[in-house]
Design an enzyme around this catalytic site. Sequence first.
Site, PDB file in Angstrom:
ATOM      1  N   CYS A  41      75.518  80.027  40.419  1.00 30.11           N
ATOM      2  CA  CYS A  41      76.389  79.788  41.877  1.00 30.11           C
ATOM      3  C   CYS A  41      75.011  80.355  42.999  1.00 30.11           C
ATOM      4  O   CYS A  41      74.479  80.948  43.274  1.00 30.11           O
ATOM      5  CB  CYS A  41      77.317  80.634  42.478  1.00 30.11           C
ATOM      6  N   ASN A 101      57.054  76.870  30.422  1.00 30.98           N
ATOM      7  CA  ASN A 101      58.357  75.870  30.179  1.00 30.98           C
ATOM      8  C   ASN A 101      59.587  76.112  30.803  1.00 30.98           C
ATOM      9  O   ASN A 101      60.464  77.313  30.080  1.00 30.98           O
ATOM     10  CB  ASN A 101      58.270  75.000  28.762  1.00 30.98           C
ATOM     11  N   GLY A 116      48.515  74.956  25.948  1.00 27.85           N
ATOM     12  CA  GLY A 116      49.083  73.710  26.943  1.00 27.85           C
ATOM     13  C   GLY A 116      49.489  73.947  28.226  1.00 27.85           C
ATOM     14  O   GLY A 116      50.200  73.124  28.585  1.00 27.85           O
ATOM     15  N   HIS A 128      59.425  80.643  34.549  1.00 23.69           N
ATOM     16  CA  HIS A 128      59.832  79.871  35.604  1.00 23.69           C
ATOM     17  C   HIS A 128      61.199  78.849  34.935  1.00 23.69           C
ATOM     18  O   HIS A 128      61.274  77.775  35.880  1.00 23.69           O
ATOM     19  CB  HIS A 128      58.734  78.614  35.647  1.00 23.69           C
ATOM     20  N   GLU A 141      41.809  69.275  26.389  1.00 28.70           N
ATOM     21  CA  GLU A 141      40.711  69.199  27.885  1.00 28.70           C
ATOM     22  C   GLU A 141      40.478  70.431  28.135  1.00 28.70           C
ATOM     23  O   GLU A 141      41.490  71.338  27.858  1.00 28.70           O
ATOM     24  CB  GLU A 141      41.506  68.264  29.112  1.00 28.70           C
TER      25      GLU A 141
HETATM   26  C1  BV8 Z   1      54.829  82.129  43.772  1.00 27.60           C
HETATM   27  C2  BV8 Z   1      59.255  74.438  37.360  1.00 27.60           C
HETATM   28  C3  BV8 Z   1      55.000  83.900  45.753  1.00 27.60           C
HETATM   29  C4  BV8 Z   1      59.699  73.983  38.114  1.00 27.60           C
HETATM   30  C5  BV8 Z   1      57.337  74.606  37.970  1.00 27.60           C
HETATM   31  C6  BV8 Z   1      50.995  77.040  48.692  1.00 27.60           C
HETATM   32  C7  BV8 Z   1      53.209  77.774  49.502  1.00 27.60           C
HETATM   33  C8  BV8 Z   1      53.640  77.950  47.960  1.00 27.60           C
HETATM   34  C9  BV8 Z   1      53.256  78.312  46.930  1.00 27.60           C
HETATM   35  C10 BV8 Z   1      52.367  78.651  47.331  1.00 27.60           C
HETATM   36  C11 BV8 Z   1      51.195  77.477  47.301  1.00 27.60           C
HETATM   37  N1  BV8 Z   1      49.547  77.768  47.490  1.00 27.60           N
HETATM   38  C12 BV8 Z   1      49.889  78.581  45.481  1.00 27.60           C
HETATM   39  C13 BV8 Z   1      51.114  78.773  45.782  1.00 27.60           C
HETATM   40  C14 BV8 Z   1      51.708  79.329  45.171  1.00 27.60           C
HETATM   41  C15 BV8 Z   1      52.118  78.175  43.952  1.00 27.60           C
HETATM   42  C16 BV8 Z   1      51.949  78.088  43.093  1.00 27.60           C
HETATM   43  O1  BV8 Z   1      50.846  78.011  41.666  1.00 27.60           O
HETATM   44  N2  BV8 Z   1      50.905  76.044  43.080  1.00 27.60           N
HETATM   45  C17 BV8 Z   1      49.758  75.569  42.693  1.00 27.60           C
HETATM   46  C18 BV8 Z   1      50.209  73.903  41.768  1.00 27.60           C
HETATM   47  C19 BV8 Z   1      48.801  75.732  43.175  1.00 27.60           C
HETATM   48  N3  BV8 Z   1      53.160  78.874  42.631  1.00 27.60           N
HETATM   49  C20 BV8 Z   1      54.062  79.417  42.740  1.00 27.60           C
HETATM   50  O2  BV8 Z   1      54.838  78.871  44.559  1.00 27.60           O
HETATM   51  C21 BV8 Z   1      55.200  80.243  42.456  1.00 27.60           C
HETATM   52  N4  BV8 Z   1      55.716  81.317  43.269  1.00 27.60           N
HETATM   53  O3  BV8 Z   1      53.951  81.994  43.454  1.00 27.60           O
HETATM   54  O4  BV8 Z   1      55.860  83.398  44.396  1.00 27.60           O
HETATM   55  C22 BV8 Z   1      55.210  83.003  47.127  1.00 27.60           C
HETATM   56  C23 BV8 Z   1      56.196  82.381  47.306  1.00 27.60           C
HETATM   57  C24 BV8 Z   1      55.961  81.373  48.765  1.00 27.60           C
HETATM   58  C25 BV8 Z   1      54.620  81.381  49.058  1.00 27.60           C
HETATM   59  C26 BV8 Z   1      53.850  81.698  48.072  1.00 27.60           C
HETATM   60  C27 BV8 Z   1      54.155  81.934  47.155  1.00 27.60           C
HETATM   61  C28 BV8 Z   1      56.098  79.225  41.403  1.00 27.60           C
HETATM   62  C29 BV8 Z   1      55.641  78.651  40.746  1.00 27.60           C
HETATM   63  C30 BV8 Z   1      56.614  77.996  39.426  1.00 27.60           C
HETATM   64  C31 BV8 Z   1      56.256  76.587  39.930  1.00 27.60           C
HETATM   65  N5  BV8 Z   1      57.473  75.565  39.199  1.00 27.60           N
HETATM   66  N6  BV8 Z   1      58.024  74.523  37.439  1.00 27.60           N
HETATM   67  C32 BV8 Z   1      60.243  72.611  37.240  1.00 27.60           C
HETATM   68  O5  BV8 Z   1      59.945  72.717  35.923  1.00 27.60           O
HETATM   69  O6  BV8 Z   1      61.276  71.669  37.362  1.00 27.60           O
HETATM   70  S1  BV8 Z   1      56.113  74.802  38.083  1.00 27.60           S
HETATM   71  C33 BV8 Z   1      55.835  73.747  36.606  1.00 27.60           C
HETATM   72  O7  BV8 Z   1      53.869  73.534  36.431  1.00 27.60           O
HETATM   73  C34 BV8 Z   1      55.815  73.951  35.533  1.00 27.60           C
HETATM   74  O8  BV8 Z   1      56.587  74.769  34.964  1.00 27.60           O
HETATM   75  C35 BV8 Z   1      54.800  74.072  34.506  1.00 27.60           C
HETATM   76  O9  BV8 Z   1      55.211  74.592  33.313  1.00 27.60           O
HETATM   77  C36 BV8 Z   1      54.014  74.558  35.502  1.00 27.60           C
HETATM   78  C37 BV8 Z   1      52.411  74.673  34.967  1.00 27.60           C
HETATM   79  O10 BV8 Z   1      52.443  73.453  34.939  1.00 27.60           O
HETATM   80  P1  BV8 Z   1      51.595  73.265  32.958  1.00 27.60           P
HETATM   81  O11 BV8 Z   1      52.920  73.839  31.890  1.00 27.60           O
HETATM   82  O12 BV8 Z   1      50.221  73.971  32.592  1.00 27.60           O
HETATM   83  O13 BV8 Z   1      51.901  71.257  33.347  1.00 27.60           O
HETATM   84  P2  BV8 Z   1      51.043  70.158  33.197  1.00 27.60           P
HETATM   85  O14 BV8 Z   1      51.284  69.043  32.867  1.00 27.60           O
HETATM   86  O15 BV8 Z   1      50.292  71.212  34.529  1.00 27.60           O
HETATM   87  O16 BV8 Z   1      49.422  70.600  31.768  1.00 27.60           O
HETATM   88  C38 BV8 Z   1      50.184  70.277  30.405  1.00 27.60           C
HETATM   89  C39 BV8 Z   1      48.620  70.830  29.507  1.00 27.60           C
HETATM   90  O17 BV8 Z   1      48.870  70.572  27.984  1.00 27.60           O
HETATM   91  C40 BV8 Z   1      47.490  70.236  30.412  1.00 27.60           C
HETATM   92  O18 BV8 Z   1      45.915  70.635  30.460  1.00 27.60           O
HETATM   93  C41 BV8 Z   1      47.145  69.331  29.531  1.00 27.60           C
HETATM   94  O19 BV8 Z   1      46.015  68.473  28.896  1.00 27.60           O
HETATM   95  C42 BV8 Z   1      48.104  69.761  28.440  1.00 27.60           C
HETATM   96  N7  BV8 Z   1      48.236  69.333  26.858  1.00 27.60           N
HETATM   97  C43 BV8 Z   1      48.384  67.840  26.607  1.00 27.60           C
HETATM   98  N8  BV8 Z   1      49.205  67.346  25.340  1.00 27.60           N
HETATM   99  C44 BV8 Z   1      48.966  68.683  24.705  1.00 27.60           C
HETATM  100  C45 BV8 Z   1      48.425  69.165  25.475  1.00 27.60           C
HETATM  101  N9  BV8 Z   1      47.633  71.015  24.788  1.00 27.60           N
HETATM  102  C46 BV8 Z   1      47.871  70.797  24.122  1.00 27.60           C
HETATM  103  N10 BV8 Z   1      48.453  70.386  22.686  1.00 27.60           N
HETATM  104  C47 BV8 Z   1      48.803  68.773  23.312  1.00 27.60           C
HETATM  105  N11 BV8 Z   1      49.528  68.395  22.452  1.00 27.60           N
END
Ligand code: BV8
Length: 243
Positions: free
Chosen positions: A126, A101, A186, A118, A214
Site C-alpha cells: 500500500c 531477479n 547471468g 530488487h 557474453e
Molecule cells: C540506487 C526492478 C541509490 C524493476 C531493477 C541516475 C539516477 C538514479 C539512479 C542512478 C542514476 N545513475 C545510476 C543510478 C543507479 C541505478 C543504476 O544502476 N542505473 C544503471 C542503469 C546505470 N541504480 C538504482 O537506481 C538502484 N538504486 O542506486 O539507489 C540512489 C538513489 C537515488 C539516486 C541515485 C542513487 C536501484 C536499482 C534497481 C532497479 N530495478 N529492476 C523490475 O525488475 O521490474 S533493475 C533491473 O536490471 C532488474 O532488476 C535486473 O535484474 C537488473 C539488472 O539487469 P540484469 O539482471 O543484468 O539483466 P540484463 O537483461 O541486463 O542482462 C542479462 C544478462 O544475462 C546478459 O548479460 C546476458 O548476456 C545474460 N544471459 C542471457 N542468457 C543467459 C545469460 N546468462 C546466463 N545464461 C543464459 N542462458
Amino acid sequence: MDVGEKLAQVFTHAKRVVVLTGAGVSAESGIPTFRGQEGLWKTYRAEELATPEAFQSNPTLVWEWYDWRRQKVHACAPNPAHFAIARMEAYYPEFHLFTQNVDGLHRRAGSQKVTELHGNIWRMRCVKEGKVVEDTRVPLEPLPPLCACGALMRPHIVWFGENLDPEDLNLAFGLARQCELFITVGTSAVVQPAASLPIMAKQSGAFTMEVNPEYTPISSYMDLTLLGKAGEILPELIKLFKV
Ligand code: BV8
C-alpha cells in the site's frame, strides 16, 4: 596452480560461497531478459516504467507491464541453473544467494538462503500504509489494485532511483567481503549497487567467476569467465566437482 586447478580446488573445498544472479539465469525458463535481443526494455520503454515517477504519472500503465510479466512468469518454471544453485546451497557450509531477479524462480527451485535485492513481482504494498502483501492472482483485475484503505497498491519492487533495503545491502556487502568463492550468473553487471558485489569480493580475495554467454563490464576483473548458458554450465560444474 593454473586457473583450472584453482577452480577445482576452490569449488570443491570452499566453505563460504556467494552467488549473484541476474535475468540471464531465468532466460532458459523463457523469461525475457532486460537488455537482451528480445529483452523487456525493447518491447516496453522499461527504463521509464520501472521508476516511481512513471508510477506516479500512470499507475495503470505500470501495472499493465507488471501484470504482463506476472502472467509470463506464472507460465514459466525454474530451469537447471536454478536447481544447480539450490544444490550448491545444500552442499556448502556457508552459502548465500543474492538475486536481482523479481520472478521468484529461485525459491520455486528450492533455494531458501536467498535475498531478492530488487524485490518480488508477487508482492505489492500500500502506497499509504506501506503494508506488504503477497498476491499471486493472474491476471490481476482490476488494475491498478487498491488497498482496503482505498489507496493504490504498488509493486513491492525496487525501481530506478529507489534505495535497496539497507539490511539486504549490509548483508550483501558483508558476505561479498568474507566469501572464498563468488559466482556471478547471468547479469549484464550494469545496475548498481548489485554490480559492485563481484568487484568487492575480488578485492577481498575471493576466487571470482562469471557465467554468461557474453563478456560484461566485470569480466576483466574476474578470475574466470565461463562463456555459455547458465542452464548448461552450472549443472556441468556441480557434476564435475561432485557438489
Ligand atoms: C540506487 C526492478 C541509490 C524493476 C531493477 C541516475 C539516477 C538514479 C539512479 C542512478 C542514476 N545513475 C545510476 C543510478 C543507479 C541505478 C543504476 O544502476 N542505473 C544503471 C542503469 C546505470 N541504480 C538504482 O537506481 C538502484 N538504486 O542506486 O539507489 C540512489 C538513489 C537515488 C539516486 C541515485 C542513487 C536501484 C536499482 C534497481 C532497479 N530495478 N529492476 C523490475 O525488475 O521490474 S533493475 C533491473 O536490471 C532488474 O532488476 C535486473 O535484474 C537488473 C539488472 O539487469 P540484469 O539482471 O543484468 O539483466 P540484463 O537483461 O541486463 O542482462 C542479462 C544478462 O544475462 C546478459 O548479460 C546476458 O548476456 C545474460 N544471459 C542471457 N542468457 C543467459 C545469460 N546468462 C546466463 N545464461 C543464459 N542462458
